[in-house]
Design a protein around this motif. Structure first.
Motif, PDB file in Angstrom:
ATOM      1  N   LEU A 158      -7.928  -1.350   4.379  1.00 58.87           N
ATOM      2  CA  LEU A 158      -7.222  -0.085   4.149  1.00 58.87           C
ATOM      3  C   LEU A 158      -7.291   0.314   2.685  1.00 58.87           C
ATOM      4  O   LEU A 158      -7.490   1.484   2.355  1.00 58.87           O
ATOM      5  CB  LEU A 158      -5.773  -0.213   4.587  1.00 58.87           C
ATOM      6  CG  LEU A 158      -5.494  -0.278   6.091  1.00 58.87           C
ATOM      7  CD1 LEU A 158      -4.021  -0.531   6.343  1.00 58.87           C
ATOM      8  CD2 LEU A 158      -5.933   1.026   6.778  1.00 58.87           C
ATOM      9  N   LEU A 216       0.816  -1.222   0.000  1.00 52.47           N
ATOM     10  CA  LEU A 216       0.000   0.000   0.000  1.00 52.47           C
ATOM     11  C   LEU A 216       0.848   1.271   0.000  1.00 52.47           C
ATOM     12  O   LEU A 216       0.323   2.362   0.227  1.00 52.47           O
ATOM     13  CB  LEU A 216      -0.948   0.004   1.203  1.00 52.47           C
ATOM     14  CG  LEU A 216      -1.900  -1.195   1.297  1.00 52.47           C
ATOM     15  CD1 LEU A 216      -2.868  -1.026   2.468  1.00 52.47           C
ATOM     16  CD2 LEU A 216      -2.677  -1.395  -0.004  1.00 52.47           C
ATOM     17  N   GLN A 252     -10.596   1.794   1.868  1.00 54.28           N
ATOM     18  CA  GLN A 252     -10.683   3.165   2.377  1.00 54.28           C
ATOM     19  C   GLN A 252      -9.928   4.136   1.492  1.00 54.28           C
ATOM     20  O   GLN A 252     -10.400   5.240   1.195  1.00 54.28           O
ATOM     21  CB  GLN A 252     -10.122   3.216   3.805  1.00 54.28           C
ATOM     22  CG  GLN A 252     -10.978   2.521   4.851  1.00 54.28           C
ATOM     23  CD  GLN A 252     -10.357   2.599   6.227  1.00 54.28           C
ATOM     24  OE1 GLN A 252      -9.355   3.275   6.441  1.00 54.28           O
ATOM     25  NE2 GLN A 252     -10.939   1.883   7.175  1.00 54.28           N
ATOM     26  N   MET A 253      -8.735   3.716   1.053  1.00 50.86           N
ATOM     27  CA  MET A 253      -7.930   4.583   0.183  1.00 50.86           C
ATOM     28  C   MET A 253      -8.630   4.843  -1.149  1.00 50.86           C
ATOM     29  O   MET A 253      -8.629   5.956  -1.657  1.00 50.86           O
ATOM     30  CB  MET A 253      -6.554   3.931  -0.043  1.00 50.86           C
ATOM     31  CG  MET A 253      -5.691   3.874   1.212  1.00 50.86           C
ATOM     32  SD  MET A 253      -4.276   2.757   1.079  1.00 50.86           S
ATOM     33  CE  MET A 253      -3.246   3.635  -0.112  1.00 50.86           C
ATOM     34  N   HIS A 295       3.393   7.093   5.622  1.00 57.15           N
ATOM     35  CA  HIS A 295       1.954   7.117   5.915  1.00 57.15           C
ATOM     36  C   HIS A 295       1.592   5.816   6.629  1.00 57.15           C
ATOM     37  O   HIS A 295       2.184   4.758   6.356  1.00 57.15           O
ATOM     38  CB  HIS A 295       1.116   7.311   4.647  1.00 57.15           C
ATOM     39  CG  HIS A 295       1.387   6.319   3.557  1.00 57.15           C
ATOM     40  ND1 HIS A 295       0.571   5.232   3.294  1.00 57.15           N
ATOM     41  CD2 HIS A 295       2.390   6.230   2.659  1.00 57.15           C
ATOM     42  CE1 HIS A 295       1.052   4.541   2.294  1.00 57.15           C
ATOM     43  NE2 HIS A 295       2.160   5.116   1.885  1.00 57.15           N
ATOM     44  N   TYR A 296       0.630   5.894   7.530  1.00 58.02           N
ATOM     45  CA  TYR A 296       0.305   4.763   8.399  1.00 58.02           C
ATOM     46  C   TYR A 296      -0.292   3.580   7.631  1.00 58.02           C
ATOM     47  O   TYR A 296      -0.272   2.459   8.133  1.00 58.02           O
ATOM     48  CB  TYR A 296      -0.635   5.213   9.520  1.00 58.02           C
ATOM     49  CG  TYR A 296       0.060   6.095  10.536  1.00 58.02           C
ATOM     50  CD1 TYR A 296       0.861   5.540  11.529  1.00 58.02           C
ATOM     51  CD2 TYR A 296      -0.073   7.476  10.492  1.00 58.02           C
ATOM     52  CE1 TYR A 296       1.514   6.340  12.459  1.00 58.02           C
ATOM     53  CE2 TYR A 296       0.576   8.290  11.411  1.00 58.02           C
ATOM     54  CZ  TYR A 296       1.366   7.720  12.398  1.00 58.02           C
ATOM     55  OH  TYR A 296       2.026   8.511  13.310  1.00 58.02           O
ATOM     56  N   ASN A 297      -0.808   3.816   6.435  1.00 59.85           N
ATOM     57  CA  ASN A 297      -1.348   2.704   5.648  1.00 59.85           C
ATOM     58  C   ASN A 297      -0.255   1.837   5.021  1.00 59.85           C
ATOM     59  O   ASN A 297      -0.548   0.753   4.511  1.00 59.85           O
ATOM     60  CB  ASN A 297      -2.255   3.234   4.532  1.00 59.85           C
ATOM     61  CG  ASN A 297      -3.584   3.744   5.061  1.00 59.85           C
ATOM     62  OD1 ASN A 297      -3.858   3.665   6.254  1.00 59.85           O
ATOM     63  ND2 ASN A 297      -4.406   4.278   4.178  1.00 59.85           N
ATOM     64  N   ASN A 298       0.969   2.284   5.073  1.00 60.03           N
ATOM     65  CA  ASN A 298       2.083   1.556   4.472  1.00 60.03           C
ATOM     66  C   ASN A 298       2.515   0.412   5.389  1.00 60.03           C
ATOM     67  O   ASN A 298       3.647   0.351   5.862  1.00 60.03           O
ATOM     68  CB  ASN A 298       3.247   2.517   4.197  1.00 60.03           C
ATOM     69  CG  ASN A 298       4.406   1.859   3.453  1.00 60.03           C
ATOM     70  OD1 ASN A 298       4.248   0.793   2.852  1.00 60.03           O
ATOM     71  ND2 ASN A 298       5.556   2.506   3.505  1.00 60.03           N
ATOM     72  N   TYR A 327      -6.726  -6.812   6.923  1.00 60.01           N
ATOM     73  CA  TYR A 327      -6.520  -5.410   7.322  1.00 60.01           C
ATOM     74  C   TYR A 327      -6.097  -4.590   6.107  1.00 60.01           C
ATOM     75  O   TYR A 327      -6.611  -3.478   5.878  1.00 60.01           O
ATOM     76  CB  TYR A 327      -5.477  -5.339   8.424  1.00 60.01           C
ATOM     77  CG  TYR A 327      -5.195  -3.959   8.943  1.00 60.01           C
ATOM     78  CD1 TYR A 327      -6.215  -3.043   9.182  1.00 60.01           C
ATOM     79  CD2 TYR A 327      -3.887  -3.549   9.212  1.00 60.01           C
ATOM     80  CE1 TYR A 327      -5.961  -1.771   9.667  1.00 60.01           C
ATOM     81  CE2 TYR A 327      -3.615  -2.282   9.694  1.00 60.01           C
ATOM     82  CZ  TYR A 327      -4.652  -1.398   9.918  1.00 60.01           C
ATOM     83  OH  TYR A 327      -4.382  -0.138  10.389  1.00 60.01           O
ATOM     84  N   ALA A 328      -5.182  -5.128   5.313  1.00 57.78           N
ATOM     85  CA  ALA A 328      -4.721  -4.420   4.117  1.00 57.78           C
ATOM     86  C   ALA A 328      -5.874  -4.231   3.128  1.00 57.78           C
ATOM     87  O   ALA A 328      -5.991  -3.181   2.484  1.00 57.78           O
ATOM     88  CB  ALA A 328      -3.582  -5.185   3.462  1.00 57.78           C
TER      89      ALA A 328
END
Length: 238
Positions: free
Chosen positions: A230, A117, A233-234, A212-215, A226-227
């Motif tokens: 995310l 991500l 959401q992205m 970024h926290y999604n990484n 979880y990925a």
């Protein structure tokens, strides 16, 4: 535009996807799909879409090479030049990739294939910082309270988190600097799990770019769902 492209430094990327998936219950985390696309392909395409990246080398397990070759063609990852087998450790695997880069390379970016991500914009910013400081990585501030404990699991102290950051990838280096660190590690017989630590070992400071926290890095089966969440959401702009 053509002149601008000619003048910029040549950037090579090594995507490391040679882990043994010891915490994935036997699942190959690199090849598992998130929203119809393998994890490692998502990682590769983030660099494919960067105008600052010239070539990509993928390091994987020997038995995964044929399937990964097929996937690279399927998803039009045209900047992938080589897919090679890794070594016994992460450091050895990275070195296998570095040894395949183009002679024109001025900066080397090293990325965990299990971080699907990562944003192309963050990659570009990290490359720019590496060009200024010689070495840079993506990182985010620690959010949680951190406790140091003793051998009996009692708290010894609370660590000030103001200057604590979580290291992510890519980690990007001026190539002569990285090769100097490689040579010293080889001569000293040292093995690092983090490329910044390798460069720090020769006394060079590494700049922390805004991550970024999604990484996230996919490490356990729970990280897959979880990925996926995310990613949704992205895509929805949440």
């Amino acid at each position: 535009m053509l002149g601008k492209k000619k003048n910029r430094p040549f950037v090579s990327v090594v995507v490391v996807a040679a882990g043994n998936a010891s915490r994935m219950d036997g699942i190959d985390k690199q090849l598992v799909e998130i929203d119809g696309m393998p994890v490692v392909i998502r990682s590769i395409l983030a660099f494919e879409h960067s105008n600052k990246v010239d070539e990509i080398i993928v390091v994987t397990k020997k038995e995964s090479i044929p399937e990964l070759n097929r996937q690279v063609r399927e998803f039009f990852a045209n900047k992938v030049k080589f897919i090679v087998a890794g070594g016994r450790t992460r450091q050895e695997s990275v070195f296998c990739g570095v040894n395949c880069i183009d002679d024109r390379c001025k900066y080397i970016a090293i990325h965990d294939g299990a971080r699907p991500l990562v944003l192309t914009g963050a990659i570009d910013a990290c490359i720019e910082d590496a060009m200024v400081y010689g070495a840079a990585l993506l990182g985010v501030k620690v959010k949680d309270t951190i406790k140091a404990i003793d051998k009996e699991r009692f708290v010894e102290k609370t660590i000030d988190r103001e200057n604590l950051f979580i290291a992510q990838t890519p980690q990007i280096f001026e190539i002569s600097l990285y090769k100097q660190a490689m040579q010293q590690a080889d001569e000293n017989g040292t093995d690092f799990t983090d490329d910044c630590q390798l460069v720090e070992s020769i006394g060079h400071k590494v700049y922390v770019s805004h991550g970024h926290y999604n990484n996230i890095k996919i490490t356990t089966p729970d990280d897959i769902s979880y990925a996926q969440a995310l990613l949704e959401q992205m895509e929805d702009g949440i």
